[in-house]
Design an enzyme around this catalytic site. Sequence first.
Site, PDB file in Angstrom:
ATOM      1  N   SER A  99      38.742 -19.979   0.716  1.00  0.00           N
ATOM      2  CA  SER A  99      38.517 -20.593   2.036  1.00  0.00           C
ATOM      3  C   SER A  99      37.878 -21.973   1.919  1.00  0.00           C
ATOM      4  O   SER A  99      38.046 -22.806   2.817  1.00  0.00           O
ATOM      5  CB  SER A  99      37.691 -19.678   2.939  1.00  0.00           C
ATOM      6  N   GLY A 100      37.122 -22.220   0.863  1.00  0.00           N
ATOM      7  CA  GLY A 100      36.703 -23.572   0.515  1.00  0.00           C
ATOM      8  C   GLY A 100      35.782 -24.290   1.489  1.00  0.00           C
ATOM      9  O   GLY A 100      35.722 -25.512   1.466  1.00  0.00           O
ATOM     10  N   ARG A 109      22.802 -18.454  -0.083  1.00  0.00           N
ATOM     11  CA  ARG A 109      23.301 -17.754   1.127  1.00  0.00           C
ATOM     12  C   ARG A 109      22.136 -16.992   1.784  1.00  0.00           C
ATOM     13  O   ARG A 109      21.997 -16.992   3.005  1.00  0.00           O
ATOM     14  CB  ARG A 109      24.413 -16.763   0.770  1.00  0.00           C
ATOM     15  N   ARG A 151      33.163 -17.195   1.562  1.00  0.00           N
ATOM     16  CA  ARG A 151      32.401 -17.581   2.754  1.00  0.00           C
ATOM     17  C   ARG A 151      33.069 -17.150   4.055  1.00  0.00           C
ATOM     18  O   ARG A 151      32.412 -16.666   4.976  1.00  0.00           O
ATOM     19  CB  ARG A 151      32.162 -19.101   2.750  1.00  0.00           C
ATOM     20  N   LYS A 164      45.080 -18.274  -6.997  1.00  0.00           N
ATOM     21  CA  LYS A 164      44.103 -18.468  -5.912  1.00  0.00           C
ATOM     22  C   LYS A 164      43.897 -19.969  -5.717  1.00  0.00           C
ATOM     23  O   LYS A 164      43.041 -20.585  -6.356  1.00  0.00           O
ATOM     24  CB  LYS A 164      42.784 -17.783  -6.267  1.00  0.00           C
ATOM     25  N   GLU A 194      42.341 -19.749 -10.531  1.00  0.00           N
ATOM     26  CA  GLU A 194      41.828 -20.449  -9.342  1.00  0.00           C
ATOM     27  C   GLU A 194      41.504 -21.911  -9.671  1.00  0.00           C
ATOM     28  O   GLU A 194      40.408 -22.226 -10.125  1.00  0.00           O
ATOM     29  CB  GLU A 194      40.564 -19.752  -8.806  1.00  0.00           C
TER      30      GLU A 194
END
Length: 344
Positions: A267-268, A34, A298, A225, A183
Site C-alpha cells: 500500500s506504500g 506505529r 499500513r 509484491k 518486493e
Amino acid sequence: MMDLDQLNEIALRMVAPGKGILAADESTGTIGKRFEGIGLENTETNRRNWREMLFRTEPAMSEHISGVILYDETLRQSSDDGTRLAELIAKAGAVPGIKVDTGAKDLAGAPGEKITEGLDGLRDRLNEYYELGARFAKWRAVINIGANGDESMPSQYCIGVNTHALARYAALCQEANIVPIVEPEVIMEGDHDIERCFEVTEYTLRKLYAELFDQGVVLEGTVLKPNMVISGSKCAEQASREEVAELTVQCLMNTVPAAVPGIAFLSGGQSDEDATAHLSIMNEGFDLPWPMTFSYGRALQAAPLKAWNGSNVEAGQAAFNHRARMNGLASLGEWNESLEQAAE
Ligand code: 5MM
C-alpha cells in the site's frame, strides 16, 4: 529437494479469489513507531497481544486473508493458552510467511540510495523457518526517486544490486521449498509525477525479471509484491484513481510474465480507501493475465490499531473485519465507496 508443485500450489493459495495477504512483518523499530501513535509501550507482550488480536479475528482471517507475513519474533511466539501464533494463522486456513531480509541499509557510494541486506546465512535460516511452519517469505528492496527532477536517482547501480539480491534470495527460498514474495518497492514519498513513477517501476521490473531468469528462479513458484504506479506524495498534481489503475496495469503488462501466479500490491503510504479503490478499479476494468490482490501493511492495520488502542479487542477486530472485507471485495473488483459509508 525442491518441490515445484508445492511451490506453485502455495503461490496460488496466496492469491486465491477474494483473499489477500496481511503484512504484519514490522520489525521491532517500525512497530514501535506505529505504537507511538496510540501511546503504547513497545514491549514483546504488547506486540504479541496486538498481533494475536488480528490473527484471531473472524471472519476476516478465514474469508479474506490468504497469508500473513510475520517477523522472526512473531513466528516464535505463543499466546497465553500456549497456541503458537503461526498455528492460529494456519487454523484459519491462511498460510504463515516470514520476512527474511534484515533491512534496507545505505548503499555504498550512492548517497540517498539503499541496498537490502540479509543474504548471509539465509539458507540455514530458511530451513529453520520451514520447520517453524513458514511456507512463503518476503524480501523488500527500496528504490528511491530523486527530488526536483533529479534523474540520476535511482541509479542503474542501485536497481542492479537490489534486483540481483532479490533473485539470490528467491533462488534460496525455492531451494528450501518456500515461496519467495519479491518486493521491489519504488517509494511513493517525493515530488515526482506519476509518469516518473511509471518509468522507474517499469525499468525496475524489467531488471528484476531478467535477474530472476538469469538465476534460474521458477516464476510459477513466486509472487510479485510491487508498488502501484502513483504520483509522488508531494507532487502538486495528483493523478486520479482511474489514471493510477490504468498506468499500473499498463506497467505490469509491459513487464511481468504471465507465468507469475499472482500479484499482491503493497500500500506504500496510500490512504486506506485509495489503496482499496485502486485495487478494485484495476480488477473491475481490465482483462488481466494474473490475479491481482493486496499485501497491505499500513492500509490494513492503521484503522484496527487505532480502534484497539492497546486493549479494546472488540473494536480492533471490528475494524480489521471491515478493512479485510473491503480489500477482499477489491480483489474481485466488487468494492465501491457506498460500502465504506454503509459501515460508518
Ligand atoms: C509491514 O511493514 C514492512 C516493513 O517493515 P520494516 O520496515 O520494519 O522492515 C513492509 O515491508 C511491508 O510489508 C510492505 O512494505 C507493505 O507494507 P505497506 O504498509 O506499504 O502496505
